[in-house]
Scaffold this motif. Structure first.
Motif, PDB file in Angstrom:
ATOM      1  N   GLY A 100      74.223   9.057  30.641  1.00  0.00           N
ATOM      2  CA  GLY A 100      73.721   7.920  31.406  1.00  0.00           C
ATOM      3  C   GLY A 100      74.456   6.656  31.019  1.00  0.00           C
ATOM      4  N   VAL A 101      74.772   5.821  32.004  1.00  0.00           N
ATOM      5  CA  VAL A 101      75.504   4.586  31.747  1.00  0.00           C
ATOM      6  C   VAL A 101      74.866   3.420  32.491  1.00  0.00           C
ATOM      7  CG1 VAL A 101      77.713   5.728  31.327  1.00  0.00           C
ATOM      8  CG2 VAL A 101      77.137   4.994  33.631  1.00  0.00           C
ATOM      9  N   ARG A 102      75.196   2.204  32.019  1.00  0.00           N
ATOM     10  CA  ARG A 102      74.828   0.971  32.723  1.00  0.00           C
ATOM     11  C   ARG A 102      76.124   0.239  33.004  1.00  0.00           C
ATOM     12  NH1 ARG A 102      72.211  -1.910  28.917  1.00  0.00           N
ATOM     13  NH2 ARG A 102      74.108  -3.064  28.473  1.00  0.00           N
ATOM     14  N   THR A 103      76.335  -0.143  34.243  1.00  0.00           N
ATOM     15  CA  THR A 103      77.549  -0.873  34.598  1.00  0.00           C
ATOM     16  C   THR A 103      77.394  -2.333  34.212  1.00  0.00           C
ATOM     17  OG1 THR A 103      76.808  -1.442  36.824  1.00  0.00           O
ATOM     18  CG2 THR A 103      77.945   0.671  36.557  1.00  0.00           C
ATOM     19  N   ILE A 104      78.492  -3.087  34.256  1.00  0.00           N
ATOM     20  CA  ILE A 104      78.414  -4.503  33.923  1.00  0.00           C
ATOM     21  C   ILE A 104      77.627  -5.269  34.984  1.00  0.00           C
ATOM     22  CG2 ILE A 104      80.482  -4.567  32.495  1.00  0.00           C
ATOM     23  CD1 ILE A 104      82.019  -5.647  34.898  1.00  0.00           C
ATOM     24  N   GLY A 105      77.429  -4.657  36.137  1.00  0.00           N
ATOM     25  CA  GLY A 105      76.617  -5.266  37.186  1.00  0.00           C
ATOM     26  C   GLY A 105      75.146  -4.947  37.065  1.00  0.00           C
ATOM     27  N   GLY A 106      74.779  -4.059  36.094  1.00  0.00           N
ATOM     28  CA  GLY A 106      73.369  -3.736  35.878  1.00  0.00           C
ATOM     29  C   GLY A 106      72.891  -2.475  36.571  1.00  0.00           C
ATOM     30  N   MET A 107      73.784  -1.680  37.148  1.00  0.00           N
ATOM     31  CA  MET A 107      73.370  -0.449  37.816  1.00  0.00           C
ATOM     32  C   MET A 107      73.346   0.698  36.811  1.00  0.00           C
ATOM     33  SD  MET A 107      75.108   1.602  40.966  1.00  0.00           S
ATOM     34  CE  MET A 107      76.356   2.340  39.952  1.00  0.00           C
ATOM     35  N   TYR A 108      72.293   1.509  36.866  1.00  0.00           N
ATOM     36  CA  TYR A 108      72.169   2.676  36.007  1.00  0.00           C
ATOM     37  C   TYR A 108      72.551   3.906  36.812  1.00  0.00           C
ATOM     38  CZ  TYR A 108      69.653  -0.350  32.819  1.00  0.00           C
ATOM     39  OH  TYR A 108      69.324  -1.367  31.972  1.00  0.00           O
ATOM     40  N   ALA A 109      73.346   4.771  36.198  1.00  0.00           N
ATOM     41  CA  ALA A 109      73.796   5.976  36.893  1.00  0.00           C
ATOM     42  C   ALA A 109      74.167   7.030  35.859  1.00  0.00           C
ATOM     43  CB  ALA A 109      74.993   5.662  37.787  1.00  0.00           C
ATOM     44  N   THR A 110      74.445   8.238  36.358  1.00  0.00           N
ATOM     45  CA  THR A 110      74.869   9.351  35.515  1.00  0.00           C
ATOM     46  C   THR A 110      76.341   9.622  35.778  1.00  0.00           C
ATOM     47  OG1 THR A 110      72.661  10.293  35.739  1.00  0.00           O
ATOM     48  CG2 THR A 110      74.381  11.744  34.904  1.00  0.00           C
ATOM     49  N   VAL A 111      77.100   9.859  34.713  1.00  0.00           N
ATOM     50  CA  VAL A 111      78.532  10.126  34.840  1.00  0.00           C
ATOM     51  C   VAL A 111      78.717  11.520  35.433  1.00  0.00           C
ATOM     52  CG1 VAL A 111      80.696  10.408  33.589  1.00  0.00           C
ATOM     53  CG2 VAL A 111      79.080   8.639  32.902  1.00  0.00           C
ATOM     54  N   LYS A 112      79.527  11.584  36.494  1.00  0.00           N
ATOM     55  CA  LYS A 112      79.819  12.857  37.133  1.00  0.00           C
ATOM     56  C   LYS A 112      81.209  13.352  36.736  1.00  0.00           C
ATOM     57  CE  LYS A 112      79.024  15.053  41.569  1.00  0.00           C
ATOM     58  NZ  LYS A 112      78.673  14.816  42.958  1.00  0.00           N
ATOM     59  N   GLU A 113      82.181  12.445  36.744  1.00  0.00           N
ATOM     60  CA  GLU A 113      83.567  12.761  36.368  1.00  0.00           C
ATOM     61  C   GLU A 113      84.156  11.596  35.600  1.00  0.00           C
ATOM     62  OE1 GLU A 113      86.400  13.635  39.449  1.00  0.00           O
ATOM     63  OE2 GLU A 113      85.084  15.106  40.364  1.00  0.00           O
ATOM     64  N   VAL A 114      85.011  11.911  34.631  1.00  0.00           N
ATOM     65  CA  VAL A 114      85.724  10.873  33.893  1.00  0.00           C
ATOM     66  C   VAL A 114      87.215  11.116  34.085  1.00  0.00           C
ATOM     67  CG1 VAL A 114      86.144   9.829  31.647  1.00  0.00           C
ATOM     68  CG2 VAL A 114      83.887  10.723  32.179  1.00  0.00           C
ATOM     69  N   VAL A 158      85.806   6.242  36.775  1.00  0.00           N
ATOM     70  CA  VAL A 158      84.641   7.069  36.469  1.00  0.00           C
ATOM     71  C   VAL A 158      83.891   7.283  37.778  1.00  0.00           C
ATOM     72  CG1 VAL A 158      82.504   7.212  35.148  1.00  0.00           C
ATOM     73  CG2 VAL A 158      84.449   6.033  34.189  1.00  0.00           C
ATOM     74  N   LEU A 159      83.527   8.537  38.062  1.00  0.00           N
ATOM     75  CA  LEU A 159      82.719   8.849  39.232  1.00  0.00           C
ATOM     76  C   LEU A 159      81.274   8.937  38.768  1.00  0.00           C
ATOM     77  CD1 LEU A 159      82.810   9.531  42.272  1.00  0.00           C
ATOM     78  CD2 LEU A 159      82.885  11.943  41.608  1.00  0.00           C
ATOM     79  N   LEU A 160      80.429   8.087  39.352  1.00  0.00           N
ATOM     80  CA  LEU A 160      79.031   8.000  38.937  1.00  0.00           C
ATOM     81  C   LEU A 160      78.123   8.558  40.017  1.00  0.00           C
ATOM     82  CD1 LEU A 160      78.914   4.398  37.425  1.00  0.00           C
ATOM     83  CD2 LEU A 160      79.295   6.557  36.243  1.00  0.00           C
ATOM     84  N   ASP A 161      77.073   9.243  39.594  1.00  0.00           N
ATOM     85  CA  ASP A 161      76.041   9.748  40.490  1.00  0.00           C
ATOM     86  C   ASP A 161      74.882   8.766  40.424  1.00  0.00           C
ATOM     87  OD1 ASP A 161      74.349  11.230  42.065  1.00  0.00           O
ATOM     88  OD2 ASP A 161      73.888  12.716  40.514  1.00  0.00           O
ATOM     89  N   ALA A 162      74.722   7.954  41.482  1.00  0.00           N
ATOM     90  CA  ALA A 162      73.698   6.914  41.506  1.00  0.00           C
ATOM     91  C   ALA A 162      72.399   7.382  42.138  1.00  0.00           C
ATOM     92  CB  ALA A 162      74.213   5.693  42.253  1.00  0.00           C
ATOM     93  N   GLY A 163      72.367   8.571  42.679  1.00  0.00           N
ATOM     94  CA  GLY A 163      71.176   9.108  43.316  1.00  0.00           C
ATOM     95  C   GLY A 163      71.559  10.343  44.097  1.00  0.00           C
ATOM     96  N   PRO A 164      70.590  10.958  44.749  1.00  0.00           N
ATOM     97  CA  PRO A 164      70.897  12.156  45.534  1.00  0.00           C
ATOM     98  C   PRO A 164      71.902  11.852  46.646  1.00  0.00           C
ATOM     99  CG  PRO A 164      68.532  11.891  45.277  1.00  0.00           C
ATOM    100  CD  PRO A 164      69.177  10.660  44.752  1.00  0.00           C
ATOM    101  N   GLY A 165      73.079  12.451  46.555  1.00  0.00           N
ATOM    102  CA  GLY A 165      74.103  12.281  47.579  1.00  0.00           C
ATOM    103  C   GLY A 165      74.859  10.967  47.509  1.00  0.00           C
ATOM    104  N   VAL A 166      74.681  10.180  46.452  1.00  0.00           N
ATOM    105  CA  VAL A 166      75.356   8.890  46.328  1.00  0.00           C
ATOM    106  C   VAL A 166      76.288   8.943  45.122  1.00  0.00           C
ATOM    107  CG1 VAL A 166      75.078   6.408  46.030  1.00  0.00           C
ATOM    108  CG2 VAL A 166      73.362   7.692  47.294  1.00  0.00           C
ATOM    109  N   ASP A 167      77.589   9.104  45.398  1.00  0.00           N
ATOM    110  CA  ASP A 167      78.602   9.103  44.349  1.00  0.00           C
ATOM    111  C   ASP A 167      79.429   7.838  44.496  1.00  0.00           C
ATOM    112  OD1 ASP A 167      77.706  11.565  43.521  1.00  0.00           O
ATOM    113  OD2 ASP A 167      79.231  12.694  44.628  1.00  0.00           O
TER     114      ASP A 167
END
Length: 167
Positions: free
Chosen positions: A42-56, A61-70
């Motif tokens: 799990g990560v927090r971006t400098i903009g304050g969004m929380y997401a899960t790392v999908k690919e590095v 970095v490809l982040l999974d921000a929700g169902p179907g949102v990469d």
């Protein structure tokens, strides 16, 4: 030029050296944190969004921000890599199980209950009554405090015009 005119310049150069050194140290720590990212963390971006790392990748970095949102972010845009407990607490509202970390006050909760203990527990549960913590109790406490203050005043000897506190 004497030594006193050079002193402010030396102090200024030393302060600049220390400031750039601490800034470099912070940049190195941030870079190592970003390099330790793995898919699933799990990560927090400098903009304050929380997401899960999908690919590095190397720079992204490809982040999974929700169902179907990469979302594709630059690595520099990752502000913090969070622990699993912290990420779940923030994103999902799941608190860490603190009960497993608590030491009981007595040993009775560590032993299994026997059949002989059950009637006593049932009797204790039936004896419990609801406690009213309403305003009525607070008003009674205030009245008791007022009565105690009046009693204290009555106990003190009365002063007359000729009495003084001087010794």
């Amino acid at each position: 030029m004497n030594a006193f005119t050079l002193l402010p310049f030396i102090v200024l150069i030393a302060a600049m050296f220390l400031m750039t050194r601490s800034a470099k140290k912070k940049q190195q720590q941030a870079a190592s944190m970003r390099n330790e990212m793995q898919p699933g963390s799990g990560v927090r971006t400098i903009g304050g969004m929380y997401a899960t790392v999908k690919e590095v990748n190397e720079d992204t970095v490809l982040l999974d921000a929700g169902p179907g949102v990469d979302l594709l972010f630059a690595k520099n845009a990752i502000g913090a890599v969070l622990s699993d407990d912290e990420y779940n607490r923030i994103v999902h509202g799941i608190e860490h199980d603190l009960k497993s970390d608590v030491v009981p006050d007595d040993a009775s909760s560590l032993t299994e209950s026997d059949a002989t203990d059950e009637p006593a527990a049932a009797a204790a549960a039936s004896d419990d009554k609801a406690v009213d913590l309403g305003k009525k109790d607070a008003e009674e406490d205030k009245a008791d405090a007022a009565e105690a203050a009046e009693a204290k005043v009555d106990e003190e000897p009365k002063k007359t015009d000729g009495d003084s506190d001087a010794k």
